[in-house]
Design an enzyme around this catalytic site. Sequence first.
Site, PDB file in Angstrom:
ATOM      1  N   GLY A 245       0.832  -1.198   0.000  1.00  0.00           N
ATOM      2  CA  GLY A 245       0.000   0.000   0.000  1.00  0.00           C
ATOM      3  C   GLY A 245       0.864   1.244   0.000  1.00  0.00           C
TER       4      GLY A 245
ATOM      5  N   CYS B 155       5.602   0.224   7.651  1.00  0.00           N
ATOM      6  CA  CYS B 155       5.247   1.332   6.760  1.00  0.00           C
ATOM      7  C   CYS B 155       6.473   1.713   5.944  1.00  0.00           C
ATOM      8  CB  CYS B 155       4.779   2.517   7.608  1.00  0.00           C
ATOM      9  SG  CYS B 155       4.371   3.980   6.643  1.00  0.00           S
ATOM     10  N   LEU B 156       6.281   1.961   4.645  1.00  0.00           N
ATOM     11  CA  LEU B 156       7.406   2.321   3.777  1.00  0.00           C
ATOM     12  C   LEU B 156       8.035   3.653   4.201  1.00  0.00           C
ATOM     13  CD1 LEU B 156       5.916   1.327   0.291  1.00  0.00           C
ATOM     14  CD2 LEU B 156       7.629   0.081   1.624  1.00  0.00           C
TER      15      LEU B 156
ATOM     16  N   HIS C 287      -2.961   7.572   6.728  1.00  0.00           N
ATOM     17  CA  HIS C 287      -1.980   8.461   6.091  1.00  0.00           C
ATOM     18  C   HIS C 287      -2.648   9.739   5.578  1.00  0.00           C
ATOM     19  CE1 HIS C 287       1.910   6.528   6.033  1.00  0.00           C
ATOM     20  NE2 HIS C 287       1.430   5.392   5.583  1.00  0.00           N
TER      21      HIS C 287
ATOM     22  N   GLN D  42       2.962   9.993   1.046  1.00  0.00           N
ATOM     23  CA  GLN D  42       4.239   9.277   1.121  1.00  0.00           C
ATOM     24  C   GLN D  42       5.151   9.568  -0.066  1.00  0.00           C
ATOM     25  OE1 GLN D  42       2.263   5.288   2.112  1.00  0.00           O
ATOM     26  NE2 GLN D  42       4.190   5.197   3.232  1.00  0.00           N
TER      27      GLN D  42
ATOM     28  N   HIS E  44      -4.668   1.499   7.434  1.00  0.00           N
ATOM     29  CA  HIS E  44      -3.321   2.086   7.458  1.00  0.00           C
ATOM     30  C   HIS E  44      -3.216   3.219   6.423  1.00  0.00           C
ATOM     31  CE1 HIS E  44       1.214   1.644   7.840  1.00  0.00           C
ATOM     32  NE2 HIS E  44       1.098   2.344   6.733  1.00  0.00           N
ATOM     33  N   GLU E  45      -3.688   2.961   5.199  1.00  0.00           N
ATOM     34  CA  GLU E  45      -3.572   3.979   4.137  1.00  0.00           C
ATOM     35  C   GLU E  45      -4.506   5.165   4.405  1.00  0.00           C
ATOM     36  OE1 GLU E  45      -1.023   3.747   2.399  1.00  0.00           O
ATOM     37  OE2 GLU E  45      -0.670   1.657   2.908  1.00  0.00           O
TER      38      GLU E  45
END
Length: 169
Positions: free
Chosen positions: A45, A92-93, A138, A50, A134-135
Amino acid sequence: MLRPIVRYPAAVLQTQAAVVTTFDAELDRLIDDMVDTMYAAPGIGLAAPQVGVSLRVCVIDLSVGRRGGDLLVLVNPEVVSREGLQLEEEGCLSVPGFDATVVRPAKTVVKALDRKGTERTIEGTGLLARALQHELDHLDGALFLDRLRGIKRDLIVRKIRKRQREGAW
Ligand SMILES: [Zn+2]
């Protein structure tokens, strides 16, 4: 085209993202770049903040591009309902190298537009429910770190600061 992934504690990751109002070639390009960047990372994701763009757009693909049809593009997503609880490890990236156990709903129903502006409803359980939550977080300027108990969060933040000082972040 790949875009650089912004890391915590960048301000754009802690800002409420703006609603998308124009469905044009620029939005298409952003979405295509986000998909490329997510697959290259690799991740399941990615949210627009991000890649430094403060817009309510995110992409999810639990198969990381291995299964056609798994890609979800969500523009202006909204939670319709949440049900139950799950407790699993999550990363998380934008916070690479750190995982933590995060409480998430077991089931989530989300309403979103696609890249053309057509509305759809996505129902997720298990990992998809976790990824959706999660997304969407963000887009509201929240990271999984913000869902941890203070002491656990502080420990990760201290380690990140140390890596920053060492030039390894
Ligand atoms: Zn993330």
